[in-house]
Design a protein around this motif. Structure first.
Motif, PDB file in Angstrom:
ATOM      1  N   ARG A   1       0.821  -1.217   0.000  1.00 48.37           N
ATOM      2  CA  ARG A   1       0.000   0.000   0.000  1.00 48.37           C
ATOM      3  C   ARG A   1       0.850   1.259   0.000  1.00 48.37           C
ATOM      4  N   LEU A   2       0.309   2.319  -0.582  1.00 51.29           N
ATOM      5  CA  LEU A   2       0.990   3.613  -0.592  1.00 51.29           C
ATOM      6  C   LEU A   2       1.092   4.140   0.837  1.00 51.29           C
ATOM      7  N   GLY A   3       2.273   4.515   1.252  1.00 45.62           N
ATOM      8  CA  GLY A   3       2.480   5.023   2.606  1.00 45.62           C
ATOM      9  C   GLY A   3       2.827   3.952   3.616  1.00 45.62           C
ATOM     10  N   ALA A   4       3.135   2.726   3.142  1.00 41.66           N
ATOM     11  CA  ALA A   4       3.499   1.635   4.060  1.00 41.66           C
ATOM     12  C   ALA A   4       4.805   1.959   4.776  1.00 41.66           C
ATOM     13  N   ASN A   5       4.814   1.751   6.083  1.00 45.50           N
ATOM     14  CA  ASN A   5       6.003   2.046   6.884  1.00 45.50           C
ATOM     15  C   ASN A   5       6.101   1.018   8.016  1.00 45.50           C
ATOM     16  N   PRO A   6       6.723  -0.149   7.745  1.00 46.23           N
ATOM     17  CA  PRO A   6       6.799  -1.187   8.793  1.00 46.23           C
ATOM     18  C   PRO A   6       7.626  -0.759  10.003  1.00 46.23           C
ATOM     19  N   GLY A   7       8.625   0.120   9.789  1.00 47.28           N
ATOM     20  CA  GLY A   7       9.438   0.603  10.907  1.00 47.28           C
ATOM     21  C   GLY A   7       8.609   1.379  11.912  1.00 47.28           C
ATOM     22  N   ARG A   8       7.673   2.190  11.408  1.00 52.35           N
ATOM     23  CA  ARG A   8       6.794   2.957  12.309  1.00 52.35           C
ATOM     24  C   ARG A   8       5.845   2.022  13.062  1.00 52.35           C
ATOM     25  N   ALA A   9       5.342   0.976  12.367  1.00 51.22           N
ATOM     26  CA  ALA A   9       4.455   0.013  13.020  1.00 51.22           C
ATOM     27  C   ALA A   9       5.191  -0.719  14.143  1.00 51.22           C
ATOM     28  N   LEU A  10       6.461  -1.069  13.916  1.00 51.42           N
ATOM     29  CA  LEU A  10       7.265  -1.731  14.957  1.00 51.42           C
ATOM     30  C   LEU A  10       7.470  -0.796  16.148  1.00 51.42           C
ATOM     31  N   GLN A  11       7.727   0.479  15.872  1.00 55.13           N
ATOM     32  CA  GLN A  11       7.932   1.446  16.951  1.00 55.13           C
ATOM     33  C   GLN A  11       6.668   1.616  17.786  1.00 55.13           C
ATOM     34  N   GLN A  12       5.488   1.606  17.119  1.00 54.01           N
ATOM     35  CA  GLN A  12       4.212   1.712  17.850  1.00 54.01           C
ATOM     36  C   GLN A  12       3.966   0.460  18.688  1.00 54.01           C
ATOM     37  N   LEU A  13       4.407  -0.688  18.181  1.00 53.38           N
ATOM     38  CA  LEU A  13       4.284  -1.938  18.932  1.00 53.38           C
ATOM     39  C   LEU A  13       5.067  -1.844  20.243  1.00 53.38           C
ATOM     40  N   ARG A  14       6.195  -1.155  20.188  1.00 52.96           N
ATOM     41  CA  ARG A  14       7.029  -1.002  21.386  1.00 52.96           C
ATOM     42  C   ARG A  14       6.497   0.079  22.326  1.00 52.96           C
ATOM     43  N   THR A  15       6.063   1.208  21.766  1.00 56.96           N
ATOM     44  CA  THR A  15       5.667   2.338  22.614  1.00 56.96           C
ATOM     45  C   THR A  15       4.218   2.229  23.099  1.00 56.96           C
TER      46      THR A  15
ATOM     47  N   GLN B   1       7.080 -17.765  26.355  1.00 54.72           N
ATOM     48  CA  GLN B   1       6.921 -17.152  27.679  1.00 54.72           C
ATOM     49  C   GLN B   1       6.377 -15.723  27.612  1.00 54.72           C
ATOM     50  N   ARG B   2       6.011 -15.264  26.411  1.00 51.62           N
ATOM     51  CA  ARG B   2       5.472 -13.911  26.195  1.00 51.62           C
ATOM     52  C   ARG B   2       6.453 -12.812  26.615  1.00 51.62           C
ATOM     53  N   LEU B   3       7.746 -13.086  26.478  1.00 49.75           N
ATOM     54  CA  LEU B   3       8.761 -12.088  26.799  1.00 49.75           C
ATOM     55  C   LEU B   3       9.295 -11.392  25.548  1.00 49.75           C
ATOM     56  N   PHE B   4       8.918 -11.920  24.389  1.00 51.27           N
ATOM     57  CA  PHE B   4       9.397 -11.342  23.133  1.00 51.27           C
ATOM     58  C   PHE B   4       8.331 -11.541  22.057  1.00 51.27           C
ATOM     59  N   THR B   5       8.242 -10.570  21.144  1.00 52.96           N
ATOM     60  CA  THR B   5       7.281 -10.644  20.044  1.00 52.96           C
ATOM     61  C   THR B   5       8.018 -10.605  18.708  1.00 52.96           C
ATOM     62  N   PRO B   6       8.111 -11.734  17.992  1.00 53.06           N
ATOM     63  CA  PRO B   6       8.724 -11.720  16.654  1.00 53.06           C
ATOM     64  C   PRO B   6       7.837 -10.950  15.675  1.00 53.06           C
ATOM     65  N   VAL B   7       8.434 -10.130  14.838  1.00 53.76           N
ATOM     66  CA  VAL B   7       7.688  -9.321  13.870  1.00 53.76           C
ATOM     67  C   VAL B   7       8.080  -9.760  12.467  1.00 53.76           C
ATOM     68  N   LEU B   8       7.075 -10.208  11.694  1.00 51.91           N
ATOM     69  CA  LEU B   8       7.294 -10.601  10.306  1.00 51.91           C
ATOM     70  C   LEU B   8       6.572  -9.622   9.395  1.00 51.91           C
ATOM     71  N   VAL B   9       6.999  -9.566   8.139  1.00 49.00           N
ATOM     72  CA  VAL B   9       6.425  -8.602   7.199  1.00 49.00           C
ATOM     73  C   VAL B   9       5.973  -9.325   5.944  1.00 49.00           C
ATOM     74  N   GLY B  10       5.118  -8.656   5.180  1.00 49.66           N
ATOM     75  CA  GLY B  10       4.668  -9.230   3.917  1.00 49.66           C
ATOM     76  C   GLY B  10       3.449  -8.513   3.385  1.00 49.66           C
ATOM     77  N   SER B  11       2.894  -9.074   2.324  1.00 44.82           N
ATOM     78  CA  SER B  11       1.670  -8.559   1.715  1.00 44.82           C
ATOM     79  C   SER B  11       0.832  -9.754   1.307  1.00 44.82           C
ATOM     80  N   ALA B  12      -0.226 -10.018   2.053  1.00 43.08           N
ATOM     81  CA  ALA B  12      -1.064 -11.183   1.766  1.00 43.08           C
ATOM     82  C   ALA B  12      -1.738 -11.052   0.404  1.00 43.08           C
ATOM     83  N   LEU B  13      -2.202  -9.853   0.073  1.00 44.72           N
ATOM     84  CA  LEU B  13      -2.893  -9.651  -1.201  1.00 44.72           C
ATOM     85  C   LEU B  13      -1.961  -9.892  -2.388  1.00 44.72           C
TER      86      LEU B  13
END
Length: 568
Positions: A159-173, A270-282
């Protein structure tokens, strides 16, 4: 062999494997949850296609008019949203994966709630443009409530405007997760070529008309610096959560791929870490690595501790008993009915088996009602399709026909054991509306539909207002109630009218009011004469709607039959 016949062989092998007994170590029970329109159903469609469960891909609200496999309800296909959670199962690399695709709208939050209650792991889908949104926070709270380990899949990188780095940062903050990329994209929006696996340190290209062919290669030169930085960040984040990798990190040892993968699994379970994967299902990119991550990082039924509450009637005490999830267990059968649905052949009861084995034609006991019921038909579900099975084991998700029960009931094989699985959290309704059938002759259909919907959905409440003679329905939002009104028309041929509930206004006095009333009536004969003297006083504020009558007459001058408050 032609592609079609090869695919049929895959489907047949999937069915044959699923009907056999799969060891618990090779079972994954997962749910796919996210905010509205993050791509959950599209992702599930790709998962089913790549695992050979379906022969062709259909889109949500697609042009061919078929719709996605998991959106089996006609309303879902018309609106392009998921209304009811749908269960399916498939095979990937000799592992049996049970999947529940859940709705994203907060109006259907009970579907997510009861799915996460019975699942061992989950996939949290984020939109690469929207990132962490309001319903993402709700789903995160639900996962925390039931201690469900999960992976995060950042979808819609095309998608136009995709930014996985920002999504990861929001996951942390915003969600306070210790998260890091496990793979990163090569290009974004229209320039996405493939993804880079940071654990195995290689690039992946998805070729073929539907991305079903994966080509592995070395990391391109212009992405090597970013990949090295992201891998180092991944190692540091996992080292903060895992003691073994943390010691290696402090000793400045370089972990091998196997060391990193094992540490990732331990920290994720143990829910101490969240692996983040990327892609485009469509666009058919990144789904197969997600399937591999589900097998590598999410727990199997033996790695999750589930407890039942044992109620001792003699001492009125309760204690927790841990369930034995091993498949060769000789312990009694225990399961939880987590969802009800009206099927073509009667009530369909979704069940998660926590201990023991259940065979067709056996008798089981409802611990709430102490009733014995016979298992007439045992099925495994693929959206709205069913496959009959003869037995199910601990860790399986199945469905039964013709069993009268409520959502949240516990079933066991022994009537003497008063066990009950930990209950499902049910939120309170937030909105109410009046509802009545358009045609008065449809009252029987209306009553039948309302009874069914209240039994299926604990957040859908109904009561009759005796003062205003209205049926009041309550739910989680306007869409929630509107959907039930439309289902009433489609499934019961009973069109309904919805509106705002009427309010019964009352007036009261604020100070004491004395009265002195004389009654005279001459209608021939002796006539009527009477005099009433008294005082009206307001009660305390908390008793505004209460009426009290006190008789202060003395003697027998006024007959007691005339001092009758009800006659007033």
């Amino acid at each position: 062999m032609s592609p079609v016949s090869l695919l049929q062989v895959l489907v047949d092998s999937c069915r044959s494997c699923s009907s056999g007994v799969v060891p618990n170590e090779r079972i994954r029970n997962i749910g796919i949850s996210a905010h509205i329109d993050s791509g959950k159903t599209t992702l599930t469609e790709r998962v089913l296609y790549y695992t050979g469960r379906i022969a062709e891909i259909h889109e949500v609200k697609g042009k061919d008019g078929v719709g996605a496999t998991m959106d089996s309800m006609e309303l879902e296909r018309q609106r392009g949203i998921t209304i009811q959670s749908a269960a399916t199962y498939t095979m990937w690399k000799d592992h049996n994966i049970n999947i529940i695709d859940t709705p994203g709208h907060v109006d259907f939050t009970i579907e997510v709630e009861r799915a996460l209650r019975v699942l061992d792991g989950a996939v949290l889908v984020l939109c690469a443009v929207g990132g962490v949104q309001c319903q993402t926070m709700t789903v995160n709270r639900q996962m925390k409530r039931y201690s469900v380990p999960f992976l995060t899949f950042i979808n819609k990188l095309d998608r136009l405007g995709a930014n996985p780095g920002r999504a990861l940062q929001q996951l942390r903050t915003k969600l306070n997760h210790n998260a890091a990329f496990v793979n990163i994209p090569m290009g974004l929006e229209g320039n996405m070529k493939g993804i880079i696996d940071l654990v195995e340190e290689r690039s992946m290209y998805f070729e073929g008309p539907f991305g079903q062919v994966i080509r592995y290669d070395d990391i391109p030169a212009d992405y090597r610096a970013e990949a090295a930085d992201r891998r180092q960040e991944l190692v540091e984040c996992v080292a903060n959560a895992d003691e073994v990798l943390g010691e290696m990190f402090l000793e400045e040892k370089v972990p091998t791929n196997e060391d990193l993968k094992a540490a990732l699994r331990r920290a994720t379970v143990q829910r101490l870490f969240t692996p983040v994967l990327v892609g485009s299902a469509l666009k058919n990119k990144g789904v197969q690595p997600l399937l591999d991550a589900i097998l590598d990082f999410l727990p199997n039924p033996t790695e999750v501790k589930n407890y039942a509450i044992l109620n001792d009637e003699d001492s009125n005490e309760s204690s927790k008993i841990q369930m034995d999830p091993t498949r060769d267990s000789a312990k009694p059968f225990v399961s939880l009915a987590f969802k009800l649905e009206a099927g073509r052949f009667g009530q369909l009861t979704y069940m998660r088996v926590y201990q023991g084995c259940l065979k067709k034609a056996e008798y089981i006991y409802n611990t709430r009602t102490s009733k014995r019921v016979r298992v007439q038909r045992l099925v495994r579900l693929h959206a709205d399709q069913m496959e009959d099975v003869d037995e199910v084991y601990a860790g399986d998700i199945c469905a039964l026909f013709g069993i009268d029960c409520a959502s949240g009931d516990t079933f066991t094989s022994k009537t003497s054991e008063h066990l009950s699985m930990e209950s499902i959290h049910i939120p309170d309704p937030v909105i109410s509306m009046s509802m009545k059938p358009t045609n008065k002759n449809d009252l029987d259909k209306f009553s039948k539909g309302i009874n069914r919907f209240t039994r299926e959905d604990p957040t859908f409440r109904v009561h009759f207002d005796t003062e205003n003679k209205e049926t009041i329905i309550s739910g989680m939002g306007e869409l929630h109630l509107e959907i039930y009104s439309q289902r009433m028309e489609r499934e019961y041929n009973c069109p309904c009218v919805m509106g705002k509930p009427k309010v019964a206004f009352r007036e009261t006095i604020t100070a004491a009011v004395p009265f002195d009333f004389t009654h005279k009536k001459q209608s021939g004969g002796s006539g009527q004469y009477g005099k009433v003297i008294g005082v009206l006083e307001p009660l305390e504020p908390e008793h505004y709607t209460k009426l009290e009558f006190e008789d202060l007459t003395v003697g027998t001058n006024v007959p007691k039959q005339l001092v009758n408050f009800k006659a007033w």
